[in-house]
Design an enzyme around this catalytic site. Structure first.
Site, PDB file in Angstrom:
ATOM      1  N   HIS A  12     -10.198   1.955   0.268  1.00 23.76           N
ATOM      2  CA  HIS A  12      -9.996   0.759   0.944  1.00 23.76           C
ATOM      3  C   HIS A  12     -10.912   1.151   2.553  1.00 23.76           C
ATOM      4  O   HIS A  12     -10.586   0.678   3.493  1.00 23.76           O
ATOM      5  CB  HIS A  12      -8.637   0.940   1.873  1.00 23.76           C
ATOM      6  CG  HIS A  12      -8.030  -0.280   1.961  1.00 23.76           C
ATOM      7  ND1 HIS A  12      -8.340  -1.087   3.069  1.00 23.76           N
ATOM      8  CD2 HIS A  12      -6.945  -1.110   1.224  1.00 23.76           C
ATOM      9  CE1 HIS A  12      -7.691  -2.855   3.215  1.00 23.76           C
ATOM     10  NE2 HIS A  12      -7.099  -2.148   2.514  1.00 23.76           N
TER      11      HIS A  12
ATOM     12  N   HIS B  24       0.769  -1.415   0.010  1.00 22.35           N
ATOM     13  CA  HIS B  24      -0.099  -0.093  -0.070  1.00 22.35           C
ATOM     14  C   HIS B  24       0.943   1.028  -0.212  1.00 22.35           C
ATOM     15  O   HIS B  24       0.398   1.816   0.596  1.00 22.35           O
ATOM     16  CB  HIS B  24      -1.251  -0.118   1.172  1.00 22.35           C
ATOM     17  CG  HIS B  24      -1.989  -0.798   1.029  1.00 22.35           C
ATOM     18  ND1 HIS B  24      -2.502  -1.748  -0.012  1.00 22.35           N
ATOM     19  CD2 HIS B  24      -2.577  -1.585   1.831  1.00 22.35           C
ATOM     20  CE1 HIS B  24      -3.081  -2.328  -0.045  1.00 22.35           C
ATOM     21  NE2 HIS B  24      -3.450  -2.820   1.540  1.00 22.35           N
TER      22      HIS B  24
ATOM     23  N   GLU C 180     -11.357  -3.902  -3.556  1.00 22.48           N
ATOM     24  CA  GLU C 180     -10.660  -2.869  -3.625  1.00 22.48           C
ATOM     25  C   GLU C 180     -10.798  -3.236  -5.302  1.00 22.48           C
ATOM     26  O   GLU C 180      -9.818  -3.986  -5.554  1.00 22.48           O
ATOM     27  CB  GLU C 180      -9.456  -2.288  -2.969  1.00 22.48           C
ATOM     28  CG  GLU C 180      -9.645  -2.971  -1.033  1.00 22.48           C
ATOM     29  CD  GLU C 180      -8.359  -3.614  -1.226  1.00 22.48           C
ATOM     30  OE1 GLU C 180      -6.926  -3.205  -1.482  1.00 22.48           O
ATOM     31  OE2 GLU C 180      -8.621  -4.541  -0.251  1.00 22.48           O
TER      32      GLU C 180
END
Ligand code: BGC
Length: 374
Positions: A202, A128, A339
């Site tokens: 997210h 991420h 996602e």
């Protein structure tokens, strides 16, 4: 005379739009970061009873109120009441995730013979966007209006070398709330050096309401014949696998809990569902990727995107250590994420859809979370 039909249709369109009402935006302070940057929170609300609260710290959707089948709104995303809690520790609640959402093996990739080393913040791997990803940045905001919609356009320029990535990356993410009970997210980015990019959103959803327990009874459909198998570090093994005859087949609806405990090597390495599904392309551009139904509230969420993949994560790492909004504790599998994105570790898998962005190109990504009831 020739103008009469034209005027009539213009009148009709105005009438229809005013009947749908408009989406309103308000703004309030949400606190300061540790280095003193002021952060705001924007409230978008529509006549259909939907309300989204979004902060320009990480582009986090902190609240998302959606009506149930009796018209009663409920907040369907996990999060915190205060900015300080997001800053202190968050498992990426509701944020914009990047520069590269999901994992890059060993935090390394090579572009034209140059190897780039990224932060390894998830075991040996990059996750991420690294230690301080886009989820921890303060974004600049512009309020935007459209027909039957209003939103906020968030901008952030990630400097060359940030978290090890090449290129100054200009990112623009627009959150729209529409009168049709959709939260639409448009992503755009340009760079001045070749780089890899994979942005996503997210939110941790619980359609029965954030903090109301686990999501094992949510019924899920994912329109994908294949998924991306991984190793125990959630790094793709390479080849795509067919969902046929496995607990990963969500082509027809199944509850999350129905097969999550089965003896299955991929469920074992993922500690549940934590994989990228390969969305079946129909050539429409914006594909229906997934649909989730929660029977008690009657809430239905559809996810549409132009991206090739969708990560379905069932909150396997939630462990009760996050005290959320209203003091509610979020436990194991109390939420799920859907996602939209490229596949994990695409920079090191040339057979996957490319995540490379070169100077002169524009990265674009569209994702719609559409809410209805039944
Ligand atoms: C990943 C999970 C991870 C979660 C929070 C999800 O996108 O797939 O493995 O634990 O994000 O970081």
């Amino acid at each position: 005379m020739a103008n009469i039909p034209h005027l009539f249709f213009a009148f009709l369109a105005t009438l229809l739009l005013s009947n749908c009402g408009t989406v309103k935006i308000t703004k309030a302070p949400f606190g300061k970061t540790s280095d003193g940057q002021a952060v705001d929170i924007y409230t978008l609300s529509n006549p259909g009873g939907m309300e989204a609260k979004i902060t320009n710290y990480g582009g986090i959707v902190t609240q998302l109120h959606v009506p149930d089948n009796k018209g009663k709104p409920g907040d369907v995303v996990l999060g915190y009441d205060k900015l300080a809690s997001y800053i202190e520790a968050s498992p990426y609640f509701g944020c914009i995730t990047g520069r590269y959402a999901n994992r890059i093996a060993k935090g390394r990739f090579t572009i034209e013979g140059t190897e780039y080393k990224l932060a390894t913040n998830n075991g040996d791997n990059h996750l991420h966007g690294g230690d301080v990803g886009l989820d921890k940045k303060v974004w600049t905001v512009k309020e935007v209006q459209g027909v039957g919609r209003a939103g906020i356009e968030l901008s952030y320029t990630s400097p060359d070398g940030e978290e090890g990535y090449p290129g100054n990356l200009n990112c623009k993410v627009t959150y729209w709330l529409t009168v049709q009970n959709e939260l639409e997210i448009q992503y755009e980015a340009t760079t001045d050096k070749a780089t890899h990019i994979n942005l996503t959103h997210h939110s941790y959803f619980n359609l029965a309401g954030a903090g109301s327990g686990d999501i094992l009874n949510h019924e899920v459909e994912i329109l994908a014949d294949k998924f991306v198998p991984t190793d125990a570090g959630n790094i793709p093994l390479g080849d795509l696998a067919s969902v046929k005859g496995t607990p990963f087949d969500f082509l027809t609806p199944h509850t999350v809990g129905e097969r999550i405990g089965q003896e299955d090597q991929q469920l074992k390495v993922g500690k549940g569902y934590d994989h990228n599904w390969v969305i079946n392309p129909t050539g429409k551009g914006l594909e229906l990727a997934a649909r989730v139904t929660e029977k008690n509230s009657g809430r239905v969420m559809e996810v549409l995107t132009d991206q090739p993949g969708i990560q379905f994560y069932t909150g396997n790492f939630l462990d009760g250590s996050n005290v959320g909004k209203g003091g509610k504790i979020y436990k194991h599998r109390n939420a799920f994420c859907l996602e939209t994105q490229k596949f994990p570790d695409s920079p090191n898998n040339p057979s996957y859809p490319s995540s490379l962005l070169e100077p002169g190109q524009t990265y674009r990504h569209m994702c719609v979370y559409r809410f209805t009831t039944k």
